[in-house]
Motif scaffolding. Structure first.
Motif, PDB file in Angstrom:
ATOM      1  N   LEU A 294       0.771  -1.394  -0.267  1.00  0.00           N
ATOM      2  CA  LEU A 294       0.202   0.054  -0.219  1.00  0.00           C
ATOM      3  C   LEU A 294       0.689   1.122  -0.029  1.00  0.00           C
ATOM      4  O   LEU A 294       0.608   1.800  -0.798  1.00  0.00           O
ATOM      5  N   PHE A 295       1.840   1.191   0.915  1.00  0.00           N
ATOM      6  CA  PHE A 295       2.586   2.455   0.889  1.00  0.00           C
ATOM      7  C   PHE A 295       3.520   2.581  -0.626  1.00  0.00           C
ATOM      8  O   PHE A 295       3.959   3.503  -1.261  1.00  0.00           O
ATOM      9  N   ALA A 296       3.809   1.677  -1.243  1.00  0.00           N
ATOM     10  CA  ALA A 296       4.353   1.504  -2.085  1.00  0.00           C
ATOM     11  C   ALA A 296       3.651   1.858  -3.465  1.00  0.00           C
ATOM     12  O   ALA A 296       3.794   3.006  -4.277  1.00  0.00           O
ATOM     13  N   VAL A 297       2.679   1.613  -3.704  1.00  0.00           N
ATOM     14  CA  VAL A 297       0.951   1.913  -4.354  1.00  0.00           C
ATOM     15  C   VAL A 297       0.990   3.453  -3.998  1.00  0.00           C
ATOM     16  O   VAL A 297       1.472   4.712  -5.042  1.00  0.00           O
ATOM     17  N   SER A 298       1.031   3.875  -3.129  1.00  0.00           N
ATOM     18  CA  SER A 298       0.463   5.596  -2.909  1.00  0.00           C
ATOM     19  C   SER A 298       1.929   6.426  -3.435  1.00  0.00           C
ATOM     20  O   SER A 298       1.667   7.314  -4.092  1.00  0.00           O
ATOM     21  N   THR A 299       3.047   6.331  -2.663  1.00  0.00           N
ATOM     22  CA  THR A 299       4.700   7.043  -2.848  1.00  0.00           C
ATOM     23  C   THR A 299       4.816   7.346  -4.287  1.00  0.00           C
ATOM     24  O   THR A 299       4.939   8.187  -5.184  1.00  0.00           O
ATOM     25  N   SER A 300       4.412   5.817  -4.884  1.00  0.00           N
ATOM     26  CA  SER A 300       4.984   5.517  -6.562  1.00  0.00           C
ATOM     27  C   SER A 300       3.741   6.615  -6.951  1.00  0.00           C
ATOM     28  O   SER A 300       4.207   7.354  -7.786  1.00  0.00           O
ATOM     29  N   GLY A 301       2.874   6.399  -6.932  1.00  0.00           N
ATOM     30  CA  GLY A 301       1.737   7.882  -7.333  1.00  0.00           C
ATOM     31  C   GLY A 301       2.331   9.034  -7.613  1.00  0.00           C
ATOM     32  O   GLY A 301       2.068   9.502  -8.338  1.00  0.00           O
ATOM     33  N   LEU A 302       2.495   9.670  -6.116  1.00  0.00           N
ATOM     34  CA  LEU A 302       2.931  10.573  -5.374  1.00  0.00           C
ATOM     35  C   LEU A 302       4.080  10.978  -6.223  1.00  0.00           C
ATOM     36  O   LEU A 302       4.032  12.407  -7.435  1.00  0.00           O
ATOM     37  N   LEU A 303       4.873   9.782  -6.497  1.00  0.00           N
ATOM     38  CA  LEU A 303       6.202  10.770  -7.361  1.00  0.00           C
ATOM     39  C   LEU A 303       6.333  10.468  -8.604  1.00  0.00           C
ATOM     40  O   LEU A 303       6.840  11.052  -9.027  1.00  0.00           O
ATOM     41  N   LEU A 304       4.947   9.741  -9.210  1.00  0.00           N
ATOM     42  CA  LEU A 304       4.799  10.216 -10.456  1.00  0.00           C
ATOM     43  C   LEU A 304       4.097  11.303 -11.017  1.00  0.00           C
ATOM     44  O   LEU A 304       4.012  11.916 -12.519  1.00  0.00           O
ATOM     45  N   TYR A 305       3.319  11.248 -10.285  1.00  0.00           N
ATOM     46  CA  TYR A 305       3.092  13.534 -10.598  1.00  0.00           C
ATOM     47  C   TYR A 305       3.745  14.161 -10.573  1.00  0.00           C
ATOM     48  O   TYR A 305       3.922  14.941 -11.098  1.00  0.00           O
ATOM     49  N   ALA A 306       4.608  13.993  -9.557  1.00  0.00           N
ATOM     50  CA  ALA A 306       6.111  14.984  -9.221  1.00  0.00           C
ATOM     51  C   ALA A 306       6.556  14.708 -10.563  1.00  0.00           C
ATOM     52  O   ALA A 306       7.669  16.059 -10.491  1.00  0.00           O
ATOM     53  N   ALA A 307       6.646  13.743 -10.938  1.00  0.00           N
ATOM     54  CA  ALA A 307       7.907  13.420 -12.056  1.00  0.00           C
ATOM     55  C   ALA A 307       7.157  14.140 -13.562  1.00  0.00           C
ATOM     56  O   ALA A 307       8.152  14.109 -14.783  1.00  0.00           O
ATOM     57  N   THR A 308       5.887  14.781 -13.204  1.00  0.00           N
ATOM     58  CA  THR A 308       5.357  14.844 -15.041  1.00  0.00           C
ATOM     59  C   THR A 308       6.810  15.969 -15.033  1.00  0.00           C
ATOM     60  O   THR A 308       6.957  16.835 -15.201  1.00  0.00           O
ATOM     61  N   GLY A 309       6.579  15.317 -17.445  1.00  0.00           N
ATOM     62  CA  GLY A 309       7.724  15.711 -17.967  1.00  0.00           C
ATOM     63  C   GLY A 309       8.286  15.500 -18.096  1.00  0.00           C
ATOM     64  O   GLY A 309       9.424  16.155 -18.717  1.00  0.00           O
ATOM     65  N   THR A 310       9.156  14.368 -17.315  1.00  0.00           N
ATOM     66  CA  THR A 310      10.463  14.493 -16.734  1.00  0.00           C
ATOM     67  C   THR A 310      10.923  12.754 -17.686  1.00  0.00           C
ATOM     68  O   THR A 310       9.629  11.746 -18.248  1.00  0.00           O
ATOM     69  N   ALA A 311      12.187  12.339 -17.930  1.00  0.00           N
ATOM     70  CA  ALA A 311      12.506  11.109 -18.365  1.00  0.00           C
ATOM     71  C   ALA A 311      12.297  10.663 -17.641  1.00  0.00           C
ATOM     72  O   ALA A 311      12.320   8.928 -17.803  1.00  0.00           O
ATOM     73  N   LEU A 312      11.952  10.209 -16.235  1.00  0.00           N
ATOM     74  CA  LEU A 312      11.961   9.728 -15.102  1.00  0.00           C
ATOM     75  C   LEU A 312      10.014   8.994 -15.459  1.00  0.00           C
ATOM     76  O   LEU A 312       9.500   7.291 -14.627  1.00  0.00           O
ATOM     77  N   ILE A 313       9.263   8.960 -16.108  1.00  0.00           N
ATOM     78  CA  ILE A 313       8.268   8.784 -16.405  1.00  0.00           C
ATOM     79  C   ILE A 313       7.318   7.027 -16.740  1.00  0.00           C
ATOM     80  O   ILE A 313       6.930   6.655 -16.241  1.00  0.00           O
ATOM     81  N   PRO A 314       8.411   6.904 -17.384  1.00  0.00           N
ATOM     82  CA  PRO A 314       7.907   5.660 -17.756  1.00  0.00           C
ATOM     83  C   PRO A 314       8.649   4.313 -16.703  1.00  0.00           C
ATOM     84  O   PRO A 314       7.352   3.343 -16.555  1.00  0.00           O
ATOM     85  N   LEU A 315       9.862   4.709 -16.682  1.00  0.00           N
ATOM     86  CA  LEU A 315       9.487   3.751 -15.569  1.00  0.00           C
ATOM     87  C   LEU A 315       8.915   3.739 -14.142  1.00  0.00           C
ATOM     88  O   LEU A 315       8.513   2.800 -13.413  1.00  0.00           O
ATOM     89  N   LEU A 316       8.750   5.294 -13.673  1.00  0.00           N
ATOM     90  CA  LEU A 316       7.622   4.942 -12.471  1.00  0.00           C
ATOM     91  C   LEU A 316       6.057   5.582 -13.006  1.00  0.00           C
ATOM     92  O   LEU A 316       5.754   4.227 -11.773  1.00  0.00           O
ATOM     93  N   LEU A 317       5.566   4.532 -14.012  1.00  0.00           N
ATOM     94  CA  LEU A 317       4.636   4.353 -14.637  1.00  0.00           C
ATOM     95  C   LEU A 317       4.682   2.705 -14.499  1.00  0.00           C
ATOM     96  O   LEU A 317       3.772   2.766 -13.967  1.00  0.00           O
TER      97      LEU A 317
END
Length: 354
Positions: A294-317
């Motif tokens: 549950l922690f991984a789901v919520s935290t990765s979702g927040l990180l995904l939103y914070a990384a919008t427009g960066t090269a990290l999106i494919p991996l985080l998504l």
């Protein structure tokens, strides 16, 4: 379920029924006093009604080294988890998850990440904007719809088996309403007098576990509402992601993600510091895996939103979608299902308390 475990639980419950010192602690003890004999279904019901707050253990004069050796939180935890495995469908995976929950969840995440990566590679990305530039909406729905609906179906079979075992019939609306009110306020983690429970610090009452649970519950519901609102915007109003910060999905999802991350991190800390002798040691791996997931789901979702427009999106998504998929695939076998069982137990309790 183990006959020996049920007999031990019955022995301890009968002693508690004679003593009645802990009547005001939670819903379990008033429920005990409503009867003098306890069938297997009654014990299963009491076990699922118990929130493992542990106040009764620290108040009890009959714990070890007394010859009665009362440890109601532990024995009810064992009956409770046995009931989840007994009613689970299919059963085999449930017991394996208890023993190796963290490893199984980690392996599932890696496998699902590989699947998602391959699906995205085969279609050469999506044709839309935002997340859909990496994976089309059609592919996401094709992967996640069955992974969400099938576990709910199997969990429904499990709860129906439980409801039949504890011997109850129709659900009255007022009983459902009372149970939902108690869930929303986490009343049975209040220690009976709103001072909290003893989960993490022996005879000191605190509301830490109650607040952590409320953060997890309401955070999860907000995240689910955010996903649901996005689905409505997509299919009903033809408004497609990505959505701006002042949209309903973000307005619900960002606070929900923050609450869920904070609540699960807090619960992990509480579980690590709590006395393992008052829980079911057989399922520690699966129990911890659920909270970490549950922690991984919520935290990765927040990180995904914070990384919008960066090269990290494919991996985080890929990682975020893998954790979400793993959470739902393990739903009928992990502690995720305890919410359904506990709600059913509280509905029955509300019905019996009339």
């Amino acid at each position: 379920m183990s006959t020996e475990t049920l007999q031990n639980a019955r022995r301890q419950i009968e002693i508690c029924n004679a003593c009645r010192y802990c009547e005001g602690y939670c819903s379990v003890f008033p429920a005990i006093t409503r009867q003098t004999a306890f069938a297997d279904g009654d014990i299963t019901q009491l076990a699922n009604l118990c929130h493992n707050c542990r106040g009764c253990y620290y108040a009890c004069q009959y714990t070890e080294p007394h010859e009665f050796a009362i440890n109601l939180p532990q024995i009810l935890a064992e009956v409770r988890t046995d009931s989840w495995k007994e009613f689970a469908w299919p059963k085999g995976f449930a017991r394996a998850y208890d023993r190796h929950g963290v490893a199984i969840a980690g392996l599932l995440i890696l496998c699902v990440m590989t699947l998602i990566f391959l699906a995205g590679s085969l279609q050469n990305g999506g044709s839309g904007a935002g997340f859909y530039a990496y994976m089309s909406h059609v592919v996401m729905v094709a992967i996640f719809a069955p992974a969400f609906l099938l576990p709910l179906f199997t969990a429904g079979i499990s709860i129906r088996r439980y409801w039949t075992h504890v011997g109850d019939g129709r659900i009255a609306l007022k009983d459902l309403r009372k149970a939902l009110q108690d869930v929303a306020t986490m009343r049975d983690l209040s220690g009976g007098q709103e001072q909290g429970c003893n989960f993490e610090d022996e005879d000191r009452f605190t509301n830490a576990r109650r607040v952590a649970h409320q953060l997890v519950l309401w955070g999860f519901l907000l995240c689910f509402a955010a996903t649901s609102s996005g689905t409505l915007l997509h299919y009903v109003f033809d408004l497609h992601a990505p959505y701006g910060f002042f949209s309903l999905p973000k307005f619900l999802g960002v606070p929900g993600g923050l609450m869920l991350s904070a609540g699960t991190a807090w619960m992990i800390r509480l579980k690590l510091s709590a006395d393992g002798a008052l829980a079911d040691a057989r399922v520690r791996g699966g129990d911890m895996a659920f909270v970490v997931l549950l922690f991984a789901v919520s935290t990765s979702g927040l990180l995904l939103y914070a990384a919008t427009g960066t090269a990290l999106i494919p991996l985080l998504l890929t990682f975020h979608l893998a954790t979400v998929l793993t959470l739902f695939l393990t739903l009928p076998y992990s502690k995720f299902v305890h919410g359904f069982y506990r709600l059913a137990a509280m509905i029955k309790n509300a019905k019996a308390a009339k």
